[in-house]
Each structure stands twice: as C-alpha cells, then as structure tokens.
Design an enzyme around this catalytic site. Structure first.
Site, mmCIF file in Angstrom:
data_model
loop_
_atom_site.group_PDB
_atom_site.id
_atom_site.type_symbol
_atom_site.label_atom_id
_atom_site.label_comp_id
_atom_site.label_asym_id
_atom_site.label_seq_id
_atom_site.Cartn_x
_atom_site.Cartn_y
_atom_site.Cartn_z
ATOM 1 N N THR A 231 14.242 36.831 -34.859
ATOM 2 C CA THR A 231 14.727 36.540 -33.505
ATOM 3 C C THR A 231 15.146 37.846 -32.833
ATOM 4 O OG1 THR A 231 15.431 34.334 -34.156
ATOM 5 C CG2 THR A 231 16.444 35.248 -32.163
ATOM 6 N N HIS A 234 12.198 40.015 -31.881
ATOM 7 C CA HIS A 234 11.633 39.503 -30.626
ATOM 8 C C HIS A 234 12.496 39.932 -29.428
ATOM 9 C CE1 HIS A 234 9.796 36.025 -28.229
ATOM 10 N NE2 HIS A 234 10.921 36.223 -27.562
ATOM 11 N N GLU A 235 13.807 39.760 -29.533
ATOM 12 C CA GLU A 235 14.690 40.080 -28.399
ATOM 13 C C GLU A 235 14.754 41.583 -28.144
ATOM 14 O OE1 GLU A 235 15.262 37.722 -26.628
ATOM 15 O OE2 GLU A 235 15.139 36.023 -28.001
ATOM 16 N N HIS A 238 11.853 42.509 -26.120
ATOM 17 C CA HIS A 238 12.101 42.342 -24.675
ATOM 18 C C HIS A 238 12.920 43.507 -24.129
ATOM 19 C CE1 HIS A 238 10.449 38.381 -24.187
ATOM 20 N NE2 HIS A 238 11.352 37.761 -24.927
ATOM 21 N N HIS A 244 6.546 37.977 -23.214
ATOM 22 C CA HIS A 244 6.012 36.990 -24.160
ATOM 23 C C HIS A 244 4.493 37.112 -24.190
ATOM 24 C CE1 HIS A 244 9.883 34.508 -23.606
ATOM 25 N NE2 HIS A 244 9.910 35.087 -24.792
ATOM 26 N N TRP A 246 2.178 35.033 -24.180
ATOM 27 C CA TRP A 246 1.403 34.164 -23.276
ATOM 28 C C TRP A 246 1.710 34.484 -21.807
ATOM 29 C CZ3 TRP A 246 5.761 32.960 -25.861
ATOM 30 C CH2 TRP A 246 6.801 32.330 -25.170
ATOM 31 N N ASP A 254 0.636 39.569 -20.436
ATOM 32 C CA ASP A 254 1.824 40.203 -21.024
ATOM 33 C C ASP A 254 1.821 41.703 -20.722
ATOM 34 O OD1 ASP A 254 -0.201 41.066 -22.627
ATOM 35 O OD2 ASP A 254 0.735 40.516 -24.532
ATOM 36 N N VAL A 256 -0.220 43.946 -21.533
ATOM 37 C CA VAL A 256 -0.687 44.756 -22.669
ATOM 38 C C VAL A 256 -2.182 44.467 -22.822
ATOM 39 C CG1 VAL A 256 -0.496 45.086 -25.169
ATOM 40 C CG2 VAL A 256 1.563 44.681 -23.817
ATOM 41 N N ASP A 295 10.076 32.459 -38.091
ATOM 42 C CA ASP A 295 10.187 33.841 -38.575
ATOM 43 C C ASP A 295 9.061 34.223 -39.531
ATOM 44 O OD1 ASP A 295 12.494 33.921 -37.098
ATOM 45 O OD2 ASP A 295 13.739 34.770 -38.706
#
Ligand SMILES: [Zn+2]
Length: 323
Positions: A231, A234-235, A238, A244, A246, A254, A256, A295
């Site tokens: 988690t 992932h954060e 950001h 994200h 999608w 995204d 990228v 995870d």
C-alpha cells in the site's frame, strides 16, 4: 429460506432505522479490514483542481519540465536518501504500531523501489520493462499521539492538523507518512487503504502519504491481503508523481509510455494472461504497483514509471529540495 431471511433483514433494517439513528452513524464507520483496495489520491486531486483554478495549468507546466528532464537523462545523481517521518495516531494501545512494524515498511519500500524485492523476478511478459529507482528510505523520526478519534476521513485531513492530529515535519525535505486506524472516504463512507499527494499539488502542510495501520509494513497489525507493505509502495508512487495504471478512466492514460492501457483497476490476484478491452486488447500489467491488486499480486514498476519518478527529483523537478 433465502427470501425469508431477506424479508427478515429488511424488516430489521427498517426497525433499526426507526428506532436508533445514532447506530446508523456509528455502524458503517466501524473498523474492519477493507474487502478490496481503494486509494483516494485521485479523488483528492479532483477536489484540489476544483478549489484551485490555476492548478491544472501548473500541473501542465510541471509535465513539460519533467519531460525535458527525462529527455536530458540528468535525473538522480547517485543514491537519493529519503528521510521518512512516521506520524502515528492511535486510539488504543494496540494501534500504537511498533517500531518493528514501521521498520518493516521501510524495508519493503527500499526493496520495491530498488528492484530487490523477492518477487521481482516472478516471470511475466513485462520483465523486460521493469524499472527501479536509486532511492533509499530511512526512518528519520517517529512521532506518536494518542487520540479519541476512531475514524479518519481523507477529505478532512484531520490527521495533519495540530489540534486533531500531528503536523508535518519538514515536508520539503522529508516524506511524512501518517499511520491511522479506520481510514475512510467521507463522500460515501467507503474504506480506504491510503492516499498520497502528487508533487506540486498541495500545500507543504498536507504533503506526504496516509496509510491504514493494517496495511503498513509486514508484521504487527499488518493483515492479509495487505500485509506485504505494498500500500505504501503504491502511495509513495503517487507522491513521486505516478498515476493509477488505468489512468482513472476507462482506458485512460497514466502518462507513461511503456505501460499498456487498462480498462479498469484489477483486484485480488488476476489470472495470468489477462487482457484489457482497450484498443488492441493488450496484456494488462496487473503486477504493477499502481494497479489495485492485493499485495502479493503487485511486484514491479516499469522503466517509464521509474524515470517519471526520477524526474521530480531532478534539479528542475518539483521535489528537487530532496536532493
Ligand atoms: Zn492510488
């Protein structure tokens, strides 16, 4: 029988609505482990964009700067050390997470960002575009505070204020990581695992990431299926400017180039070979940290994501103060 049970439940619900409204306030917000991953980073950005009419333009300018930095290849010189300040808020002794649990999170961040995680070599069609970053996370300090609050809403940001939480410590040179129990989205009272702030989108006082205590680290309160520390990976993604996978839209972008289009987030652990319904039906990169899988289902960043992250630490980047 099922029908009978349903009738009974509805009757019970109507009964409880009529007789005890306060229960309705408390019950939906009671703590339990989220049934699926949910992150409020994009929701928070949408709110910020609405409140600040100049933000969209500033973000566009930041994208241009980042593109220039990526083209020059001059990003991070050597290993970039990122001091982490843990701000732990607890309403019971058990929620006052141990230093061992916090250290296990740091270990995961180092492994995941440096590409030394034990599942890094899990075979998949995207092995050739795996990316890593020359960063090292270290615990700078742990600040703890007892509170009577038992639910935290992302939109309130109460965990970051002096009266209701813990104020950020040197947010321009340190990554602030708030650990709370029972994190929720206020608009629909749904459970959140965490959220982070994109660079250049917030005041320093609100910068950093917030994660639930059961999805922080790998021991102590960490609970399956969020007990591998992903988690925060992932954060922090950001916080380092990743969107994200999608693109927060059906087949969205995204920003990228080496990640495929996804039609929607993936949950749990997708079956190998899952294809998106977007143009060309590409194989999805569901093992990417910026998806919504459990995870154990996520174990890589792409090269494009790694250089996008590195760009914000370049001399002209929005987190150059960390150099
Ligand atoms: Zn997210």
């Amino acid at each position: 029988m099922k029908k009978l049970l349903l009738v009974f439940s509805v009757a019970l619900l109507v009964f409880s609505c009529q007789n005890d409204e306060s229960d309705l306030e408390v019950t939906p917000a009671a703590f339990s482990i989220a049934t699926k991953r949910s992150c409020a980073t994009q929701d928070m950005l949408e709110i910020q964009l609405k409140n600040d009419p100049t933000l969209a333009q500033r973000l566009q300018e930041m994208e241009l700067k980042n593109a220039k930095a990526m083209a020059s290849g001059k990003l991070i010189n050597g290993v970039l050390e990122i001091p982490v300040v843990f701000n732990v808020l607890y309403s019971t002794a058990a929620e006052n997470v141990s230093l061992a649990q916090l250290q296990s999170q740091i270990d995961v961040l180092n492994a995941d960002f440096q590409g030394t995680n034990s599942d890094y070599n899990s075979s998949n069609a995207y092995n050739s575009v795996r990316g890593a970053l020359n960063v090292k996370f270290v615990i700078d300090q742990v600040i703890r505070k007892a509170t009577t609050r038992t639910v935290w809403y992302s939109e309130d940001e109460f965990m970051k204020s002096a009266s209701t939480g813990i104020t950020a410590t040197s947010p321009t040179t340190k990554l602030n990581y708030w650990v709370v129990s029972n994190l929720r989205r206020k608009s629909d009272n749904s459970q959140l695992l965490g959220y982070g702030k994109f660079p250049g989108t917030t005041t320093a006082a609100l910068d950093g990431i917030v994660c639930g205590n059961y999805c922080t680290g790998t021991n102590g309160l960490a609970a399956a299926p969020y007990n591998l520390g992903r988690t925060a990976t992932h954060e922090v993604g950001h916080w380092m400017n990743l969107r994200h996978i999608w693109g927060d839209a059906n087949c969205g972008s995204d920003l990228v180039t080496d990640t495929p289009s996804h039609d929607a987030p993936n949950y749990g652990v997708p079956a190998a070979g899952l294809r998106s319904t977007c143009t060309g039906t590409p194989l999805e990169m569901y093992m990417n940290y910026m998806d919504y899988t459990d995870d154990k289902g996520m174990y890589m960043f792409s090269n494009g994501q790694a250089s996008r992250m590195a760009a914000i630490f370049s001399s002209s980047g929005s987190r150059s103060s960390f150099r």
